[in-house]
Enzyme design. Structure first.
Site, PDB file in Angstrom:
ATOM      1  N   MET A  30       0.844  -1.198   0.000  1.00 52.20           N
ATOM      2  CA  MET A  30       0.000   0.000   0.000  1.00 52.20           C
ATOM      3  C   MET A  30       0.883   1.253   0.000  1.00 52.20           C
ATOM      4  O   MET A  30       0.421   2.345   0.316  1.00 52.20           O
ATOM      5  CB  MET A  30      -0.926  -0.008   1.210  1.00 52.20           C
ATOM      6  CG  MET A  30      -1.900  -1.199   1.142  1.00 52.20           C
ATOM      7  SD  MET A  30      -3.406  -0.966   2.084  1.00 52.20           S
ATOM      8  CE  MET A  30      -2.764  -0.834   3.727  1.00 52.20           C
ATOM      9  N   LEU A  33       6.694   3.221   1.459  1.00 50.75           N
ATOM     10  CA  LEU A  33       7.599   2.072   1.581  1.00 50.75           C
ATOM     11  C   LEU A  33       8.735   2.314   2.576  1.00 50.75           C
ATOM     12  O   LEU A  33       9.238   3.426   2.705  1.00 50.75           O
ATOM     13  CB  LEU A  33       8.173   1.734   0.200  1.00 50.75           C
ATOM     14  CG  LEU A  33       7.116   1.411  -0.866  1.00 50.75           C
ATOM     15  CD1 LEU A  33       7.794   1.101  -2.203  1.00 50.75           C
ATOM     16  CD2 LEU A  33       6.225   0.241  -0.448  1.00 50.75           C
ATOM     17  N   HIS A  34       9.130   1.242   3.255  1.00 49.87           N
ATOM     18  CA  HIS A  34      10.224   1.269   4.229  1.00 49.87           C
ATOM     19  C   HIS A  34      11.054   0.005   4.029  1.00 49.87           C
ATOM     20  O   HIS A  34      10.758  -0.806   3.133  1.00 49.87           O
ATOM     21  CB  HIS A  34       9.651   1.377   5.647  1.00 49.87           C
ATOM     22  CG  HIS A  34       8.581   0.370   5.950  1.00 49.87           C
ATOM     23  ND1 HIS A  34       8.829  -0.974   6.057  1.00 49.87           N
ATOM     24  CD2 HIS A  34       7.235   0.518   6.126  1.00 49.87           C
ATOM     25  CE1 HIS A  34       7.702  -1.610   6.319  1.00 49.87           C
ATOM     26  NE2 HIS A  34       6.711  -0.732   6.357  1.00 49.87           N
ATOM     27  N   HIS A  37       9.297  -3.427   3.486  1.00 50.96           N
ATOM     28  CA  HIS A  37       8.866  -3.688   2.108  1.00 50.96           C
ATOM     29  C   HIS A  37      10.071  -4.038   1.234  1.00 50.96           C
ATOM     30  O   HIS A  37      10.006  -4.926   0.388  1.00 50.96           O
ATOM     31  CB  HIS A  37       8.208  -2.442   1.507  1.00 50.96           C
ATOM     32  CG  HIS A  37       6.950  -2.007   2.183  1.00 50.96           C
ATOM     33  ND1 HIS A  37       6.862  -0.837   2.894  1.00 50.96           N
ATOM     34  CD2 HIS A  37       5.709  -2.560   2.238  1.00 50.96           C
ATOM     35  CE1 HIS A  37       5.638  -0.681   3.356  1.00 50.96           C
ATOM     36  NE2 HIS A  37       4.911  -1.720   2.986  1.00 50.96           N
ATOM     37  N   LYS A 151       5.060 -10.004   9.193  1.00 51.58           N
ATOM     38  CA  LYS A 151       4.452  -8.973  10.043  1.00 51.58           C
ATOM     39  C   LYS A 151       2.933  -9.126  10.111  1.00 51.58           C
ATOM     40  O   LYS A 151       2.324  -8.919  11.138  1.00 51.58           O
ATOM     41  CB  LYS A 151       4.834  -7.607   9.483  1.00 51.58           C
ATOM     42  CG  LYS A 151       3.999  -6.461   9.982  1.00 51.58           C
ATOM     43  CD  LYS A 151       4.822  -5.558  10.853  1.00 51.58           C
ATOM     44  CE  LYS A 151       3.989  -4.484  11.479  1.00 51.58           C
ATOM     45  NZ  LYS A 151       3.182  -3.738  10.526  1.00 51.58           N
ATOM     46  N   ASP A 152       2.334  -9.491   8.955  1.00 51.38           N
ATOM     47  CA  ASP A 152       0.877  -9.671   8.912  1.00 51.38           C
ATOM     48  C   ASP A 152       0.577 -11.171   8.914  1.00 51.38           C
ATOM     49  O   ASP A 152       0.234 -11.740   7.889  1.00 51.38           O
ATOM     50  CB  ASP A 152       0.318  -8.991   7.667  1.00 51.38           C
ATOM     51  CG  ASP A 152       0.551  -7.497   7.694  1.00 51.38           C
ATOM     52  OD1 ASP A 152      -0.315  -6.770   8.193  1.00 51.38           O
ATOM     53  OD2 ASP A 152       1.629  -7.054   7.241  1.00 51.38           O
ATOM     54  N   GLN A 155      -2.795 -12.430   7.819  1.00 50.58           N
ATOM     55  CA  GLN A 155      -3.002 -12.117   6.395  1.00 50.58           C
ATOM     56  C   GLN A 155      -2.336 -13.153   5.488  1.00 50.58           C
ATOM     57  O   GLN A 155      -2.960 -13.690   4.578  1.00 50.58           O
ATOM     58  CB  GLN A 155      -2.433 -10.724   6.109  1.00 50.58           C
ATOM     59  CG  GLN A 155      -2.368 -10.364   4.640  1.00 50.58           C
ATOM     60  CD  GLN A 155      -1.998  -8.909   4.442  1.00 50.58           C
ATOM     61  OE1 GLN A 155      -2.814  -8.028   4.676  1.00 50.58           O
ATOM     62  NE2 GLN A 155      -0.783  -8.631   4.048  1.00 50.58           N
ATOM     63  N   SER A 188       4.364   1.380   7.793  1.00 47.40           N
ATOM     64  CA  SER A 188       4.057   2.680   7.185  1.00 47.40           C
ATOM     65  C   SER A 188       3.369   3.577   8.206  1.00 47.40           C
ATOM     66  O   SER A 188       3.484   4.800   8.152  1.00 47.40           O
ATOM     67  CB  SER A 188       3.133   2.497   5.982  1.00 47.40           C
ATOM     68  OG  SER A 188       3.681   1.561   5.096  1.00 47.40           O
TER      69      SER A 188
HETATM   70  P1  AMP Z   1       1.508  -2.978   3.491  1.00 45.65           P
HETATM   71  O1  AMP Z   1       2.042  -1.935   2.572  1.00 45.65           O
HETATM   72  O2  AMP Z   1       1.494  -2.577   4.919  1.00 45.65           O
HETATM   73  O3  AMP Z   1       0.222  -3.571   3.006  1.00 45.65           O
HETATM   74  O4  AMP Z   1       2.564  -4.167   3.445  1.00 45.65           O
HETATM   75  C1  AMP Z   1       2.922  -4.789   2.242  1.00 45.65           C
HETATM   76  C2  AMP Z   1       3.708  -6.041   2.554  1.00 45.65           C
HETATM   77  O5  AMP Z   1       4.890  -5.698   3.280  1.00 45.65           O
HETATM   78  C3  AMP Z   1       2.914  -7.021   3.420  1.00 45.65           C
HETATM   79  O6  AMP Z   1       3.106  -8.331   2.926  1.00 45.65           O
HETATM   80  C4  AMP Z   1       3.522  -6.831   4.779  1.00 45.65           C
HETATM   81  O7  AMP Z   1       3.438  -7.965   5.601  1.00 45.65           O
HETATM   82  C5  AMP Z   1       4.965  -6.509   4.430  1.00 45.65           C
HETATM   83  N1  AMP Z   1       5.600  -5.790   5.540  1.00 45.65           N
HETATM   84  C6  AMP Z   1       5.118  -4.683   6.175  1.00 45.65           C
HETATM   85  N2  AMP Z   1       5.931  -4.332   7.190  1.00 45.65           N
HETATM   86  C7  AMP Z   1       6.929  -5.238   7.203  1.00 45.65           C
HETATM   87  C8  AMP Z   1       8.083  -5.433   8.038  1.00 45.65           C
HETATM   88  N3  AMP Z   1       8.352  -4.629   9.052  1.00 45.65           N
HETATM   89  N4  AMP Z   1       8.908  -6.477   7.760  1.00 45.65           N
HETATM   90  C9  AMP Z   1       8.629  -7.312   6.721  1.00 45.65           C
HETATM   91  N5  AMP Z   1       7.561  -7.187   5.910  1.00 45.65           N
HETATM   92  C10 AMP Z   1       6.725  -6.173   6.142  1.00 45.65           C
END
Ligand code: AMP
Length: 284
Positions: A30, A33-34, A37, A151-152, A155, A188
């Site tokens: 979404m 990005l960090h 991601h 992390k999820d 999900q 994020s």
């Molecule tokens: P999001 O943008 O939050 O929907 O996350 C996109 C993907 O990045 C999802 O599969 C998350 O589980 C993964 N993600 C988010 N934060 C982290 C993190 N700290 N370490 C590893 N993967 C992450």
């Protein structure tokens, strides 16, 4: 790297990549990005010829409009990062490309118990929205491999179930949680944390580690209750701290016989909702 906004164009390009024999790795995000991601992107570029990253703040998975409105949107910064990590295509569609009028995108699947505990209890309809967008994105991108973060936990467990249910020819690769030096899981949403609250948000990973150390010494119920009281500090409001079977997400009946045990938690830190988890026993 190219940024693409139209489904038809992306499909055309990826079709030609496939006919050249190129494997496609896909990282749905979404945006904002960090490094969490980026660890997924890195893994994908190592394992595939082509990497596609989608950036789409999916409205159907937000159960509160204010959360959707406040979600950070930083496409230009995201693009700069993705170039450095050798991403090939950024797919940043408008909502009407993902959900065009007249196209049925709601996924007909019974997710059973998987959506009931934890996030399911507090975010009504969230996983139906996640399944809807991931299925739609997979139908568009048709990747060989899909990259998601530990992390999820709930999900990725649900997405694996969906892949199996529809017999989809996609390998799910789950990548470990990336944390800041303090132990705080990258997210994020961390951008929105007040600096003082952010310092104290390290309590989540600390409490998870303590539960890991104490597994077997105390009952599961005691571990959960103690964790909740440790998370109950000023400005913080824990929603759940739940220890489950990492595969079924069901409560632990027998500690010795359960191969994979995970503790998952969600906590409001000020007005930001944080989630985190840790494997207490076994390996993902
Ligand atoms: P999001 O943008 O939050 O929907 O996350 C996109 C993907 O990045 C999802 O599969 C998350 O589980 C993964 N993600 C988010 N934060 C982290 C993190 N700290 N370490 C590893 N993967 C992450």
């Amino acid at each position: 790297m190219k940024t693409i906004r139209k489904v038809s164009l992306l499909k055309k390009i990826l079709h030609s990549e496939e006919t050249k024999g190129n494997s496609i790795g896909f990282v749905p995000t979404m945006g904002a990005l960090h490094d969490g991601h980026m660890s997924l992107v890195k893994k994908s570029t190592q394992e595939n010829d082509i990497t596609v990253v989608s950036i789409f703040v999916n409205p159907t998975q937000f159960n509160e409009k204010s959360d959707l409105d406040k979600y950070p949107r930083t496409l230009q910064e995201d693009e700069k990062l993705l170039i450095q990590y050798d991403c090939d295509y950024v797919f940043a569609p408008y909502a009407n490309e993902i959900y065009p009028e007249g196209l049925e995108t709601v996924v007909d699947i019974d997710l059973g118990y998987l959506t009931q505990p934890m996030e399911g209890e507090f975010r009504d309809g969230h996983f139906e929205g996640v399944v809807q967008v991931v299925k739609r994105l997979l139908d568009i991108v048709e990747p060989s491999r899909l990259y998601m973060g530990q992390k999820d936990w709930q999900q990725f467990t649900i997405i694996q179930y969906m892949l199996d249910h529809f017999d989809m020819n996609v390998e799910l690769r789950v990548c470990p949680i990336m944390r800041e030096e303090s132990g705080l899981a990258m997210s994020s949403r961390n951008q929105r944390l007040d600096p003082e609250i952010k310092k104290r948000a390290t309590v989540l990973s600390k409490v998870l580690s303590e539960a890991k150390e104490e597994l077997g010494e105390k009952s599961i119920a005691d571990l959960e209750n103690e964790a909740i009281s440790k998370l109950n500090i000023p400005d913080f409001k824990p929603e759940y701290f739940t220890i489950v079977n990492g595969k079924t997400l069901k409560p632990i009946e027998n500690l010795d016989k359960t191969e994979l045990i995970v503790a998952c938690t969600a906590v409001w830190a000020g007005d930001v909702r944080l989630i985190d988890n840790m494997v207490l026993k076994g390996e993902l």
